[in-house]
Design an enzyme around this catalytic site. Sequence first.
Site, PDB file in Angstrom:
ATOM      1  N   GLY A  38       0.833  -1.199   0.000  1.00 44.91           N
ATOM      2  CA  GLY A  38       0.000   0.000   0.000  1.00 44.91           C
ATOM      3  C   GLY A  38       0.863   1.242   0.000  1.00 44.91           C
ATOM      4  O   GLY A  38       2.014   1.214  -0.461  1.00 44.91           O
ATOM      5  N   SER A  39       0.323   2.309   0.533  1.00 49.76           N
ATOM      6  CA  SER A  39       1.023   3.594   0.493  1.00 49.76           C
ATOM      7  C   SER A  39       2.215   3.610   1.453  1.00 49.76           C
ATOM      8  O   SER A  39       2.256   2.849   2.430  1.00 49.76           O
ATOM      9  CB  SER A  39       0.043   4.702   0.896  1.00 49.76           C
ATOM     10  OG  SER A  39      -0.453   4.425   2.193  1.00 49.76           O
ATOM     11  N   GLY A  83       2.897   2.115   5.200  1.00 52.29           N
ATOM     12  CA  GLY A  83       4.078   1.285   5.443  1.00 52.29           C
ATOM     13  C   GLY A  83       4.883   1.754   6.647  1.00 52.29           C
ATOM     14  O   GLY A  83       5.422   0.938   7.401  1.00 52.29           O
ATOM     15  N   GLU A 114       5.745  -3.447   0.545  1.00 53.54           N
ATOM     16  CA  GLU A 114       5.681  -3.105  -0.892  1.00 53.54           C
ATOM     17  C   GLU A 114       4.891  -1.817  -0.997  1.00 53.54           C
ATOM     18  O   GLU A 114       3.660  -1.831  -0.978  1.00 53.54           O
ATOM     19  CB  GLU A 114       4.967  -4.217  -1.667  1.00 53.54           C
ATOM     20  CG  GLU A 114       5.688  -5.544  -1.668  1.00 53.54           C
ATOM     21  CD  GLU A 114       6.880  -5.574  -2.610  1.00 53.54           C
ATOM     22  OE1 GLU A 114       7.180  -4.546  -3.261  1.00 53.54           O
ATOM     23  OE2 GLU A 114       7.518  -6.626  -2.682  1.00 53.54           O
ATOM     24  N   CYS A 117       1.482   0.640  -8.883  1.00 54.10           N
ATOM     25  CA  CYS A 117       2.648   1.095  -8.128  1.00 54.10           C
ATOM     26  C   CYS A 117       3.803   1.379  -9.084  1.00 54.10           C
ATOM     27  O   CYS A 117       4.678   2.186  -8.791  1.00 54.10           O
ATOM     28  CB  CYS A 117       3.046   0.062  -7.088  1.00 54.10           C
ATOM     29  SG  CYS A 117       3.241  -1.583  -7.773  1.00 54.10           S
TER      30      CYS A 117
HETATM   31  P1  NAD Z   1      -3.391   2.228   1.414  1.00 56.12           P
HETATM   32  O1  NAD Z   1      -2.081   2.434   2.069  1.00 56.12           O
HETATM   33  O2  NAD Z   1      -4.431   3.259   1.582  1.00 56.12           O
HETATM   34  O3  NAD Z   1      -4.040   0.849   1.915  1.00 56.12           O
HETATM   35  C1  NAD Z   1      -3.400  -0.395   1.712  1.00 56.12           C
HETATM   36  C2  NAD Z   1      -3.896  -1.383   2.738  1.00 56.12           C
HETATM   37  O4  NAD Z   1      -3.394  -1.007   4.014  1.00 56.12           O
HETATM   38  C3  NAD Z   1      -5.420  -1.446   2.886  1.00 56.12           C
HETATM   39  O5  NAD Z   1      -5.810  -2.779   3.098  1.00 56.12           O
HETATM   40  C4  NAD Z   1      -5.658  -0.608   4.130  1.00 56.12           C
HETATM   41  O6  NAD Z   1      -6.842  -0.944   4.804  1.00 56.12           O
HETATM   42  C5  NAD Z   1      -4.440  -0.984   4.951  1.00 56.12           C
HETATM   43  N1  NAD Z   1      -4.081  -0.038   6.010  1.00 56.12           N
HETATM   44  C6  NAD Z   1      -4.067   1.310   5.941  1.00 56.12           C
HETATM   45  N2  NAD Z   1      -3.652   1.831   7.118  1.00 56.12           N
HETATM   46  C7  NAD Z   1      -3.381   0.789   7.928  1.00 56.12           C
HETATM   47  C8  NAD Z   1      -2.914   0.680   9.271  1.00 56.12           C
HETATM   48  N3  NAD Z   1      -2.664   1.765  10.033  1.00 56.12           N
HETATM   49  N4  NAD Z   1      -2.750  -0.547   9.801  1.00 56.12           N
HETATM   50  C9  NAD Z   1      -3.005  -1.644   9.061  1.00 56.12           C
HETATM   51  N5  NAD Z   1      -3.460  -1.603   7.798  1.00 56.12           N
HETATM   52  C10 NAD Z   1      -3.648  -0.398   7.226  1.00 56.12           C
HETATM   53  O7  NAD Z   1      -3.082   1.991  -0.145  1.00 56.12           O
HETATM   54  P2  NAD Z   1      -4.092   1.861  -1.368  1.00 56.12           P
HETATM   55  O8  NAD Z   1      -4.652   3.212  -1.685  1.00 56.12           O
HETATM   56  O9  NAD Z   1      -5.029   0.724  -1.165  1.00 56.12           O
HETATM   57  O10 NAD Z   1      -3.104   1.400  -2.546  1.00 56.12           O
HETATM   58  C11 NAD Z   1      -2.335   2.275  -3.301  1.00 56.12           C
HETATM   59  C12 NAD Z   1      -0.907   2.310  -2.803  1.00 56.12           C
HETATM   60  O11 NAD Z   1      -0.364   1.000  -2.796  1.00 56.12           O
HETATM   61  C13 NAD Z   1       0.006   3.104  -3.712  1.00 56.12           C
HETATM   62  O12 NAD Z   1       0.875   3.865  -2.920  1.00 56.12           O
HETATM   63  C14 NAD Z   1       0.764   2.044  -4.483  1.00 56.12           C
HETATM   64  O13 NAD Z   1       1.997   2.449  -4.988  1.00 56.12           O
HETATM   65  C15 NAD Z   1       0.906   0.985  -3.436  1.00 56.12           C
HETATM   66  N6  NAD Z   1       1.178  -0.325  -4.023  1.00 56.12           N
HETATM   67  C16 NAD Z   1       2.457  -0.809  -3.964  1.00 56.12           C
HETATM   68  C17 NAD Z   1       2.768  -2.028  -4.560  1.00 56.12           C
HETATM   69  C18 NAD Z   1       4.171  -2.549  -4.540  1.00 56.12           C
HETATM   70  O14 NAD Z   1       4.342  -3.727  -4.800  1.00 56.12           O
HETATM   71  N7  NAD Z   1       5.179  -1.763  -4.229  1.00 56.12           N
HETATM   72  C19 NAD Z   1       1.765  -2.777  -5.192  1.00 56.12           C
HETATM   73  C20 NAD Z   1       0.469  -2.261  -5.211  1.00 56.12           C
HETATM   74  C21 NAD Z   1       0.188  -1.028  -4.621  1.00 56.12           C
END
Ligand code: NAD
Length: 494
Positions: A230-231, A235, A252, A286
């Site tokens: 995720g973001s 992370g 990731e 991503c």
């Molecule tokens: P996001 O960070 O908003 O959410 C990702 C996940 O994390 C969701 O399931 C969310 O519920 C969970 N989450 C959020 N805050 C949390 C916390 N405090 N504790 C536990 N879990 C939590 O991201 P998004 O908008 O769903 O996805 C887009 C982002 O993901 C972009 O930044 C993209 O680059 C990244 N991404 C990276 C890769 C990679 O392999 N590097 C792959 C896909 C997406």
Amino acid sequence: MSDTTTILERLGIQSYQGGEALHSYNPSTGEAIAAVKLATSSDYEAAVAASTEAFSRWRLVPAPQRGLIVREIAEALREHKQDLGALVSLEMGKILQEGLGEVQEMIDVADFALGLSRQLYGMTTHSERPGHRLYEQWHPLGAVGVITAFNFPVAVWAWNALIAAVCGDTVIWKPSEETPLTAVAVHNIAQRVLKNHGFEGVFTLVVGDVPTVGEPMLDDRRLPLISATGSTRMGRIVAERVGRRLGRTLLELGGNNAIILMPDADLDLALRGCLFAAVGTAGQRCTTLRRLFLHRSIADAFRSKLKKAYSQVRIGDSLAAGTLMGPLINARAVANYEQAIQAIRAEGGEIVYGGSVRGGNFVEPTIAVSKHDMRIVAEEVFAPILHTIEFDHLDEAIAWNNEVPQGLSSAIFTTNLKSAEAFLSPRGSDCGIANVNMGTSGAEIGGAFGGEKDTGGGRESGSDSWKAYMRRQTVTINHSDALLLAQGIEFNFD
Ligand code: NAD
């Protein structure tokens, strides 16, 4: 809507009618597709209990047999590829071709995991002591928590879960709140196979919000590894909280990917590469191309070609035939897009193509003329906005490629061997992925996938990424009659 109902029926999904429900919306139309029951704290506890119980048995199943069960999951995914691909497209908003590609990626990972199940090898080395054998072996780690993002709602689960499963781990999955239906569909498909073998608990799904499920996972000592996609914002929280209990993380996170276009490049090839990388998945990968470094001598000509190609991108409903770019995921993503356009203008950049919202969650793919050091250029804006930036020397372009906080994917288009090798050398790209004469997105599953710096440093999927899901044990066996200490230490007593 009737198509939607048929897809859901064929995948065995029934909309939840109760109170605490999470509604899933079609980003193309804004209509609710179906609802999923939101997990409570006791649902989370039940999932962890099932997962740890399953782990106590699953870890003892020989890895090649675990691989055969994963192969059956691959077969089940193949059977449902069309419906599953359509559901990914419907719920996430990527076009059908990409939805099907995502399911294919799961199948590819399953095939890879099957082969891997016979190759979880350890090394042996020579002991310094006579009559001793020294080697390493790899054991299953435990119940692994997998947190996934909306943009690859099922493939990222597969990268983790199918590899973890052949390694002997069990997996607790918290999907994105935006894409619960695809998670339920995939989970049910895998579950039918696992149930036949008496191993339902190997994969558990907990569709819940961050306070009820996400954060408890981070603090839960029963989960030795948290793999989170995720973001970068998310992370950092995951790294800190899991780190506090000295748990392991596999992160990731966001990317801010660039292509360097050299004057000697095959420009037609580069055009195709840039277009898919920048516009594919409506800029919500991503690995999406966000910064295009154009050699000054070809910048104007290439920008004109790019604008022409952009004008041919059909924007529309993700499932409609001929659509090349679907919607953004939600209204918040549209607002982020608008803010970024404003920021580009405020910082002196120029929008030379697109820049407007088309209505609903649809936005125009956008080309900006920017400077490398604009603040907005260093940010990952999860939308189809491409900064084009002119450069004079390759060294300068490489430095700019590397100057952002993220370090996921990068590419160079050139026919010059020296330029390509400079880009790949230790003074070249600092990213986890470096491509030559192809775009930044669309990685194969055989290589390790991930990036450096704010991208989190994790590696998933192919190569030796499996090591993240296992614990290493160094074993020394003394088959002599003497008790010899390492480093020649004498410790005698009479
Ligand atoms: P996001 O960070 O908003 O959410 C990702 C996940 O994390 C969701 O399931 C969310 O519920 C969970 N989450 C959020 N805050 C949390 C916390 N405090 N504790 C536990 N879990 C939590 O991201 P998004 O908008 O769903 O996805 C887009 C982002 O993901 C972009 O930044 C993209 O680059 C990244 N991404 C990276 C890769 C990679 O392999 N590097 C792959 C896909 C997406």
